[in-house]
Design a protein around this motif. Structure first.
Motif, PDB file in Angstrom:
ATOM      1  N   ALA A   1       0.847  -1.193   0.000  1.00 11.34           N
ATOM      2  CA  ALA A   1       0.000   0.000   0.000  1.00 11.34           C
ATOM      3  C   ALA A   1       0.882   1.243   0.000  1.00 11.34           C
ATOM      4  O   ALA A   1       1.934   1.235   0.652  1.00 11.34           O
ATOM      5  CB  ALA A   1      -0.875  -0.010   1.252  1.00 11.34           C
ATOM      6  N   PRO A   2       0.506   2.307  -0.667  1.00  6.26           N
ATOM      7  CA  PRO A   2      -0.630   2.394  -1.566  1.00  6.26           C
ATOM      8  C   PRO A   2      -0.229   1.886  -2.960  1.00  6.26           C
ATOM      9  O   PRO A   2       0.574   2.537  -3.639  1.00  6.26           O
ATOM     10  CB  PRO A   2      -0.929   3.883  -1.600  1.00  6.26           C
ATOM     11  N   TRP A   3      -0.808   0.763  -3.378  1.00  4.96           N
ATOM     12  CA  TRP A   3      -0.340   0.116  -4.613  1.00  4.96           C
ATOM     13  C   TRP A   3      -0.533   0.998  -5.835  1.00  4.96           C
ATOM     14  O   TRP A   3       0.231   0.918  -6.789  1.00  4.96           O
ATOM     15  CB  TRP A   3      -1.037  -1.232  -4.824  1.00  4.96           C
ATOM     16  N   TRP A   4      -1.551   1.896  -5.784  1.00  9.58           N
ATOM     17  CA  TRP A   4      -1.856   2.716  -6.967  1.00  9.58           C
ATOM     18  C   TRP A   4      -0.824   3.816  -7.178  1.00  9.58           C
ATOM     19  O   TRP A   4      -0.788   4.462  -8.211  1.00  9.58           O
ATOM     20  CB  TRP A   4      -3.282   3.293  -6.869  1.00  9.58           C
ATOM     21  N   LEU A   5       0.042   4.039  -6.163  1.00  9.97           N
ATOM     22  CA  LEU A   5       1.174   4.958  -6.353  1.00  9.97           C
ATOM     23  C   LEU A   5       2.440   4.105  -6.444  1.00  9.97           C
ATOM     24  O   LEU A   5       3.425   4.359  -5.761  1.00  9.97           O
ATOM     25  CB  LEU A   5       1.284   5.927  -5.165  1.00  9.97           C
ATOM     26  N   THR A   6       2.385   3.076  -7.267  1.00 10.43           N
ATOM     27  CA  THR A   6       3.456   2.078  -7.300  1.00 10.43           C
ATOM     28  C   THR A   6       4.844   2.668  -7.482  1.00 10.43           C
ATOM     29  O   THR A   6       5.131   3.285  -8.501  1.00 10.43           O
ATOM     30  CB  THR A   6       3.219   1.084  -8.486  1.00 10.43           C
ATOM     31  N   ASP A   7       5.735   2.458  -6.502  1.00  8.74           N
ATOM     32  CA  ASP A   7       7.135   2.797  -6.719  1.00  8.74           C
ATOM     33  C   ASP A   7       8.037   1.631  -6.318  1.00  8.74           C
ATOM     34  O   ASP A   7       9.233   1.646  -6.542  1.00  8.74           O
ATOM     35  CB  ASP A   7       7.538   4.077  -5.966  1.00  8.74           C
ATOM     36  N   PHE A   8       7.408   0.619  -5.726  1.00  8.72           N
ATOM     37  CA  PHE A   8       8.191  -0.542  -5.313  1.00  8.72           C
ATOM     38  C   PHE A   8       7.315  -1.790  -5.409  1.00  8.72           C
ATOM     39  O   PHE A   8       6.132  -1.744  -5.090  1.00  8.72           O
ATOM     40  CB  PHE A   8       8.657  -0.373  -3.860  1.00  8.72           C
ATOM     41  N   PHE A   9       7.898  -2.879  -5.862  1.00  6.24           N
ATOM     42  CA  PHE A   9       7.174  -4.148  -5.778  1.00  6.24           C
ATOM     43  C   PHE A   9       8.191  -5.278  -5.686  1.00  6.24           C
ATOM     44  O   PHE A   9       9.390  -5.078  -5.941  1.00  6.24           O
ATOM     45  CB  PHE A   9       6.218  -4.344  -6.972  1.00  6.24           C
ATOM     46  N   GLU A  10       7.701  -6.435  -5.282  1.00  9.26           N
ATOM     47  CA  GLU A  10       8.615  -7.566  -5.123  1.00  9.26           C
ATOM     48  C   GLU A  10       8.018  -8.814  -5.767  1.00  9.26           C
ATOM     49  O   GLU A  10       6.819  -9.080  -5.617  1.00  9.26           O
ATOM     50  CB  GLU A  10       8.874  -7.823  -3.634  1.00  9.26           C
ATOM     51  N   VAL A  11       8.848  -9.544  -6.487  1.00  9.64           N
ATOM     52  CA  VAL A  11       8.417 -10.825  -7.038  1.00  9.64           C
ATOM     53  C   VAL A  11       8.917 -11.881  -6.055  1.00  9.64           C
ATOM     54  O   VAL A  11      10.109 -11.912  -5.712  1.00  9.64           O
ATOM     55  CB  VAL A  11       9.032 -11.062  -8.439  1.00  9.64           C
ATOM     56  N   ARG A  12       7.993 -12.694  -5.537  1.00 12.17           N
ATOM     57  CA  ARG A  12       8.343 -13.633  -4.463  1.00 12.17           C
ATOM     58  C   ARG A  12       8.074 -15.077  -4.858  1.00 12.17           C
ATOM     59  O   ARG A  12       7.083 -15.364  -5.543  1.00 12.17           O
ATOM     60  CB  ARG A  12       7.528 -13.312  -3.204  1.00 12.17           C
ATOM     61  N   TYR A  13       8.956 -15.956  -4.378  1.00 11.02           N
ATOM     62  CA  TYR A  13       8.855 -17.388  -4.697  1.00 11.02           C
ATOM     63  C   TYR A  13       8.911 -18.219  -3.421  1.00 11.02           C
ATOM     64  O   TYR A  13       9.290 -17.726  -2.354  1.00 11.02           O
ATOM     65  CB  TYR A  13      10.015 -17.789  -5.626  1.00 11.02           C
ATOM     66  N   GLU A  14       8.599 -19.493  -3.578  1.00 12.17           N
ATOM     67  CA  GLU A  14       8.733 -20.426  -2.458  1.00 12.17           C
ATOM     68  C   GLU A  14      10.174 -20.381  -1.930  1.00 12.17           C
ATOM     69  O   GLU A  14      10.422 -20.290  -0.732  1.00 12.17           O
ATOM     70  CB  GLU A  14       8.382 -21.848  -2.959  1.00 12.17           C
ATOM     71  N   ASP A  15      11.115 -20.433  -2.870  1.00  5.86           N
ATOM     72  CA  ASP A  15      12.529 -20.327  -2.519  1.00  5.86           C
ATOM     73  C   ASP A  15      12.865 -18.832  -2.432  1.00  5.86           C
ATOM     74  O   ASP A  15      13.075 -18.163  -3.452  1.00  5.86           O
ATOM     75  CB  ASP A  15      13.370 -21.011  -3.606  1.00  5.86           C
ATOM     76  N   GLN A  16      12.934 -18.337  -1.201  1.00  6.51           N
ATOM     77  CA  GLN A  16      13.049 -16.889  -1.003  1.00  6.51           C
ATOM     78  C   GLN A  16      14.333 -16.283  -1.563  1.00  6.51           C
ATOM     79  O   GLN A  16      14.410 -15.083  -1.785  1.00  6.51           O
ATOM     80  CB  GLN A  16      12.958 -16.568   0.490  1.00  6.51           C
ATOM     81  N   THR A  17      15.333 -17.121  -1.808  1.00  2.00           N
ATOM     82  CA  THR A  17      16.583 -16.570  -2.338  1.00  2.00           C
ATOM     83  C   THR A  17      16.385 -16.083  -3.774  1.00  2.00           C
ATOM     84  O   THR A  17      17.207 -15.350  -4.315  1.00  2.00           O
ATOM     85  CB  THR A  17      17.707 -17.625  -2.325  1.00  2.00           C
ATOM     86  N   LYS A  18      15.295 -16.536  -4.409  1.00  2.70           N
ATOM     87  CA  LYS A  18      15.036 -16.088  -5.792  1.00  2.70           C
ATOM     88  C   LYS A  18      14.189 -14.814  -5.845  1.00  2.70           C
ATOM     89  O   LYS A  18      13.927 -14.279  -6.915  1.00  2.70           O
ATOM     90  CB  LYS A  18      14.302 -17.201  -6.559  1.00  2.70           C
ATOM     91  N   ASN A  19      13.723 -14.334  -4.676  1.00  2.00           N
ATOM     92  CA  ASN A  19      12.888 -13.121  -4.659  1.00  2.00           C
ATOM     93  C   ASN A  19      13.629 -11.958  -5.294  1.00  2.00           C
ATOM     94  O   ASN A  19      14.851 -11.840  -5.167  1.00  2.00           O
ATOM     95  CB  ASN A  19      12.540 -12.729  -3.211  1.00  2.00           C
ATOM     96  N   LYS A  20      12.859 -11.087  -5.943  1.00  2.00           N
ATOM     97  CA  LYS A  20      13.501  -9.912  -6.541  1.00  2.00           C
ATOM     98  C   LYS A  20      12.686  -8.669  -6.238  1.00  2.00           C
ATOM     99  O   LYS A  20      11.474  -8.654  -6.419  1.00  2.00           O
ATOM    100  CB  LYS A  20      13.637 -10.138  -8.058  1.00  2.00           C
TER     101      LYS A  20
END
Ligand code: C2G
Length: 447
Positions: free
Chosen positions: A372-391
């Motif tokens: 939040a607030p997602w509509w003012l997007t300046d950051f996001f994260e791509v997440r996986y089961e294996d957290q070392t692959k998160n970006k």
């Protein structure tokens, strides 16, 4: 061998750039030039760059002073490059004096005098047509709009129309504009395009009349409260070669555009669920709480939140149902569930109920989390089961964030481009259709 590196956008390559490159080359034997990528420039607020990265690289090579060109794509890359390419000297124009002193830890930093009297900004302003824009309505969003136009090339806001003459005059006085409060046609005759930022229920009529007068329109959300009206306006605009764009600000902002391309390229696998939420607590008296002015959480927040769902899952849903908490005739809370043949989606909206305003896109391989607030997007994260692959992805969401839609609108007019992939007509119509369905109170369960 002395190795020198310098960086820049090099848009509309000019004498100032050429002088800089020549002097940088004279500092050593081998010159590497880092040319910024298009997305890096957008991310650092350079919205008006005319040449794409390939054109800019070719122009830099053609100067004959450069031994190697690399692409600069992220903040902090200069430190990596200096070490990776074994650089002795980092050179940059004197407009950056002091800014890059931190690189002295890795090599020698040299600020070369900037060539006076020439800049890409100047050349862009000279080469671009300027479109006169009038604003319809003088409420909160209109106040935020005018300063945002200042960072976009090719736009000159010259007038405001508001039937309330006091509001129009105060607004016009603040921004040095001409005010109109009775004759809409006269207001229209003095502009090339309008930004409709009036109360919800008047969007359709103001947009229609502007299009009929041959003007391009950028219309605030909710664009219209009916799918049929939205389609009628888009058809008219198309038949008359006019730009009509829904001002769904997040749809045009760099971080959200990146999320959609990442999802479409399969980084989280097949999308199975999208959840978006937005809330803003509103106190009476307020337009948002007035049922006669199309108030309520749905009309207020659905356009942006449905935009995310329709962009990510398309418009071929099979079922929609609504749940609302109503107070004094308006929904202070609404939840919409949307079923697709192979996915589900929901939006949770409040003006009298506080929700966590995030966006979560769940897929078969991972999920994307936009806080939040997602509509003012300046950051996001791509997440996986294996957290070392998160970006994690970081962006800047500059100013009020309206500059991105303004830039898109002006670029469509200037380049005779009539459709926009960031928010297609059919997507905008699909959003209006769901809002219309809600306002007919079909399938609404009252809580
Ligand atoms: N320059 C110059 N004289 C001008 C205009 C520009 O010497 N009249 C120099 C700038 O100082 C810079 C280079 O030309 O060293 C490229 O300028 P831009 O294309 O404006 O790029 P800039 O935004 O300065 O990029 O990572 C990017 C760099 O940090 C700077």
């Amino acid at each position: 061998m002395k190795r020198v590196i310098t960086y820049g956008t090099y848009d509309l390559l000019h004498e100032g750039h050429i002088n800089l490159l020549r002097r940088a080359k004279e500092l050593g034997d081998y010159l590497i030039v880092g040319v910024t990528s298009d997305s890096f420039d957008k991310g650092r607020g350079k919205l008006n760059v005319c040449n794409n990265v390939l054109e800019r690289v070719e122009a830099v090579k053609a100067t004959g002073y450069v031994d190697e060109v690399i692409i600069e794509d992220y903040l902090g890359q200069k430190i990596d490059d200096i070490q990776k390419y074994d650089i002795d000297i980092f050179a940059i124009g004197s407009d950056w004096e002091g800014h890059f002193d931190y690189l002295n830890e890795y090599c020698k930093v040299v600020y070369l005098p900037r060539t006076q009297g020439i800049s890409s900004t100047m050349l862009r302003a000279e080469s671009q047509d300027v479109f006169k824009v009038g604003i319809v309505g003088s409420g909160r969003i209109a106040y935020r709009f005018v300063p945002e136009t200042k960072v976009v090339n090719g736009v000159d806001v010259n007038s405001v129309f508001d039937p309330n003459n006091l509001n129009a005059d105060v607004f016009a006085c603040k921004f040095g504009l001409k005010a109109y409060n009775e004759n809409y046609q006269q207001f229209l005759s003095g502009v090339d395009a309008v930004y409709v930022a009036s109360p919800h229920l008047s969007h359709y009529q103001y947009t229609k009349e502007a299009l009929e007068a041959g003007k391009h329109v950028l219309c605030e959300i909710p664009f219209t409260l009916s799918g049929t009206q939205a389609k009628e306006l888009y058809d008219y605009a198309e038949a008359h070669n006019l730009v009509l764009l829904e001002a769904s600000k997040t749809a045009y902002c760099p971080a959200f555009c990146h999320i959609t391309t990442l999802v479409k390229s399969g980084v989280i696998g097949e999308v199975v669920d999208v959840k978006a939420s937005e809330s803003k607590m509103v106190e009476s008296p307020a337009r948002e709480l007035d049922s006669k002015q199309a108030g309520g959480a749905m009309n207020e927040h659905a356009p942006l939140n449905l935009m995310a769902i329709i962009k990510l899952l398309g418009k071929e849903y099979s079922k929609v149902d609504f749940y609302s908490k109503i107070e004094n005739g308006v929904d202070v809370y609404t939840k919409v569930n949307i079923c697709y043949p192979h996915a589900t989606a929901s939006i949770t909206l409040g003006i009298g109920v506080k929700t966590e305003g995030n966006l979560i896109i769940s897929g078969t391989k991972g999920y994307i989390y936009v806080p939040a607030p997602w509509w003012l997007t300046d950051f996001f994260e791509v997440r996986y089961e294996d957290q070392t692959k998160n970006k994690k992805y970081f962006y800047s969401y500059d100013g009020e964030g309206l500059r991105y839609e303004i830039q898109e609108f002006i670029s469509m007019i200037a380049n005779n481009r009539r459709s926009c992939y960031k928010l297609r007509r059919r997507e905008s119509i699909a959003i209006a259709e769901i809002i219309e369905k809600y306002n007919k109170k079909e399938d609404v369960t009252i809580l």
